[in-house]
Design a protein around this motif. Structure first.
Motif, PDB file in Angstrom:
ATOM      1  N   SER A 139       0.448  -1.448  -0.613  1.00  0.00           N
ATOM      2  CA  SER A 139      -0.055  -0.209  -0.044  1.00  0.00           C
ATOM      3  C   SER A 139       0.574   1.611  -0.478  1.00  0.00           C
ATOM      4  N   ARG A 140       1.934   1.183   0.588  1.00  0.00           N
ATOM      5  CA  ARG A 140       2.610   2.433   0.379  1.00  0.00           C
ATOM      6  C   ARG A 140       3.636   2.611  -1.083  1.00  0.00           C
ATOM      7  N   PHE A 141       3.175   1.554  -1.826  1.00  0.00           N
ATOM      8  CA  PHE A 141       3.790   1.819  -3.901  1.00  0.00           C
ATOM      9  C   PHE A 141       2.676   2.916  -4.471  1.00  0.00           C
ATOM     10  N   GLU A 142       2.844   3.442  -5.315  1.00  0.00           N
ATOM     11  CA  GLU A 142       1.860   3.621  -6.198  1.00  0.00           C
ATOM     12  C   GLU A 142       1.275   3.380  -7.540  1.00  0.00           C
ATOM     13  N   GLN A 143       0.697   2.134  -7.224  1.00  0.00           N
ATOM     14  CA  GLN A 143      -0.490   1.596  -8.620  1.00  0.00           C
ATOM     15  C   GLN A 143       0.634   1.424  -9.152  1.00  0.00           C
ATOM     16  N   PRO A 144       2.035   0.352  -9.117  1.00  0.00           N
ATOM     17  CA  PRO A 144       2.750  -0.518  -9.791  1.00  0.00           C
ATOM     18  C   PRO A 144       2.122  -1.948 -10.541  1.00  0.00           C
ATOM     19  N   ALA A 145       2.253  -1.721 -12.047  1.00  0.00           N
ATOM     20  CA  ALA A 145       2.365  -2.196 -13.227  1.00  0.00           C
ATOM     21  C   ALA A 145       2.778  -3.811 -12.266  1.00  0.00           C
ATOM     22  N   THR A 146       1.627  -4.972 -12.497  1.00  0.00           N
ATOM     23  CA  THR A 146       1.611  -5.976 -12.337  1.00  0.00           C
ATOM     24  C   THR A 146       2.687  -7.049 -12.516  1.00  0.00           C
ATOM     25  N   CYS A 147       3.538  -6.370 -14.058  1.00  0.00           N
ATOM     26  CA  CYS A 147       5.236  -6.805 -13.842  1.00  0.00           C
ATOM     27  C   CYS A 147       6.168  -7.178 -13.161  1.00  0.00           C
ATOM     28  N   LEU A 148       5.703  -5.341 -12.402  1.00  0.00           N
ATOM     29  CA  LEU A 148       6.548  -5.172 -11.457  1.00  0.00           C
ATOM     30  C   LEU A 148       6.762  -6.063 -10.232  1.00  0.00           C
ATOM     31  N   LEU A 149       5.105  -5.945  -9.745  1.00  0.00           N
ATOM     32  CA  LEU A 149       4.942  -7.000  -7.998  1.00  0.00           C
ATOM     33  C   LEU A 149       5.689  -7.815  -7.910  1.00  0.00           C
ATOM     34  N   ARG A 150       6.166  -8.467  -8.538  1.00  0.00           N
ATOM     35  CA  ARG A 150       6.958  -9.950  -8.366  1.00  0.00           C
ATOM     36  C   ARG A 150       8.393  -9.134  -7.716  1.00  0.00           C
ATOM     37  N   HIS A 151       8.402  -7.765  -7.982  1.00  0.00           N
ATOM     38  CA  HIS A 151      10.306  -7.574  -7.911  1.00  0.00           C
ATOM     39  C   HIS A 151      10.431  -6.583  -6.301  1.00  0.00           C
ATOM     40  N   ILE A 152       8.611  -6.415  -5.786  1.00  0.00           N
ATOM     41  CA  ILE A 152       8.411  -5.850  -4.653  1.00  0.00           C
ATOM     42  C   ILE A 152       8.022  -6.521  -3.478  1.00  0.00           C
TER      43      ILE A 152
END
Length: 343
Positions: free
Chosen positions: A138-151
């Motif tokens: 929730s501290r990230f601003e709407q990251p792209a789906t492909c970026l979620l695996r890096h967060i």
């Protein structure tokens, strides 16, 4: 224990008691988690992971237990800041990393040892409801789906007392009393709720160990009740809640604590300021009360705020600042209140 932070004392007294901690987890952990945790193996650890600059409005307890048949931890963070902190999840990640590091130092296998599961919990009782989310994502601003695996992401168990009705606050007497005190301490109805809270303590009065918990609760009330006027208000509350003989026993403790000078510094500072205000005007009296309270509680490090405080003309704002000092707000909280008014 620093009595300028009464919230910490009550939290640690209540949740350092194994029975109270176990009782709390039984009632407030999500059912799917609870069935995986063996509370019979619950052990309180001595470590704390809070940074020094955050200790004024945050404290923690760590419990070792068995989770899904393997070693694990319950990490319990108590937020008593006046407003929700959006960086709690990020800070929790740092605390969890420290716990994993400690585990690897203490357990066989070192760096090769599998990491234990840590279930983080946050107890919050600020003036307003928690609105900051309950995970790191929730501290990230709407990251792209492909970026979620890096967060990195995890969810913590949030217990926001403002969202619980009194009937939903469950547990044995000490636990319920502590949670209700935390729920109402920042509200205008705090004083009116005290008789019902003290009524929960009848069973504790009957035991020697229970009287130790009673003393902690009395300390908390004396430290947080506005215009306590010595023990007079508390005496009335006790008489309404307990039988006279037990009430007299409790009042003996209260009077002893008060005579020892519980919260002597801030209370006397505020009262001196009010008396000066009678002679010099309400505004000047509030300014004096705030400066005295800040000086007594924080010492010379608070002096940088004095010039800004003297420029405030809003009496309600000054009263709010005085109240914040009385209930144990941090120096940073006070500064934020002044800045918000000047903006």
């Amino acid at each position: 224990m620093d009595m300028h932070n009464p919230h910490d004392r009550l939290f640690k007294t209540t949740w350092s008691d194994r029975n109270s901690a176990r009782n709390f987890f039984q009632h407030y952990l999500p059912p799917d988690l609870l069935k995986l945790i063996d509370l019979d193996t619950l052990q309180l650890c001595t470590e704390s992971f809070i940074e020094e600059d955050l200790q004024e409005y945050r404290c923690d307890l760590l419990y070792k237990t068995t989770i899904d048949g393997r070693p694990g931890y319950l990490y319990f963070l108590f937020e008593h800041k006046s407003h929700a902190d959006p960086d709690v999840a990020l800070q929790l990640l740092g605390y969890m990393r420290a716990i994993w590091h400690l585990y690897r130092k203490q357990e066989a296998g070192g760096a090769r040892a599998p990491l234990p599961v840590i279930v983080p919990l946050v107890l919050y009782h600020g003036r307003n409801a928690w609105t900051c989310g309950d995970d790191l994502l929730s501290r990230f601003e709407q990251p792209a789906t492909c970026l979620l695996r890096h967060i990195p992401n995890f969810q913590f168990v949030l217990i926001d007392l403002s969202r619980y009705s009194d009937a939903e606050i469950q547990g044995e007497a000490l636990l319920r009393a502590s949670l209700l005190l935390f729920k109402y301490v920042f509200t205008p109805e705090y004083r009116d709720r005290l008789p019902g809270i003290f009524a929960l303590l009848k069973s504790l009065v009957e035991s020697t160990t229970g009287m130790q918990y009673i003393e902690t609760i009395i300390r908390y009330v004396l430290s947080t009740l506005e215009d306590a006027g010595g023990t007079g208000t508390l005496k009335k509350v006790v008489e309404e809640s307990l039988s006279k003989d037990k009430g007299d026993m409790v009042m003996t403790i209260a009077e002893t604590l008060y005579k020892e000078g519980l919260e002597r510094g801030i209370q006397q500072g505020i009262q001196q300021g009010i008396q000066q205000g009678i002679q010099q005007g309400i505004h000047q009296g509030l300014v004096n009360a705030i400066e005295l309270g800040l000086e007594i509680k924080f010492g010379a490090q608070a002096s940088y705020l004095f010039a800004s405080i003297r420029q405030l003309t809003d009496v309600d704002r000054l009263k709010a600042i005085r109240e914040a000092i009385r209930i144990g707000a941090s120096l940073k909280d006070i500064e934020e209140m002044i800045i918000a008014h000047q903006a």
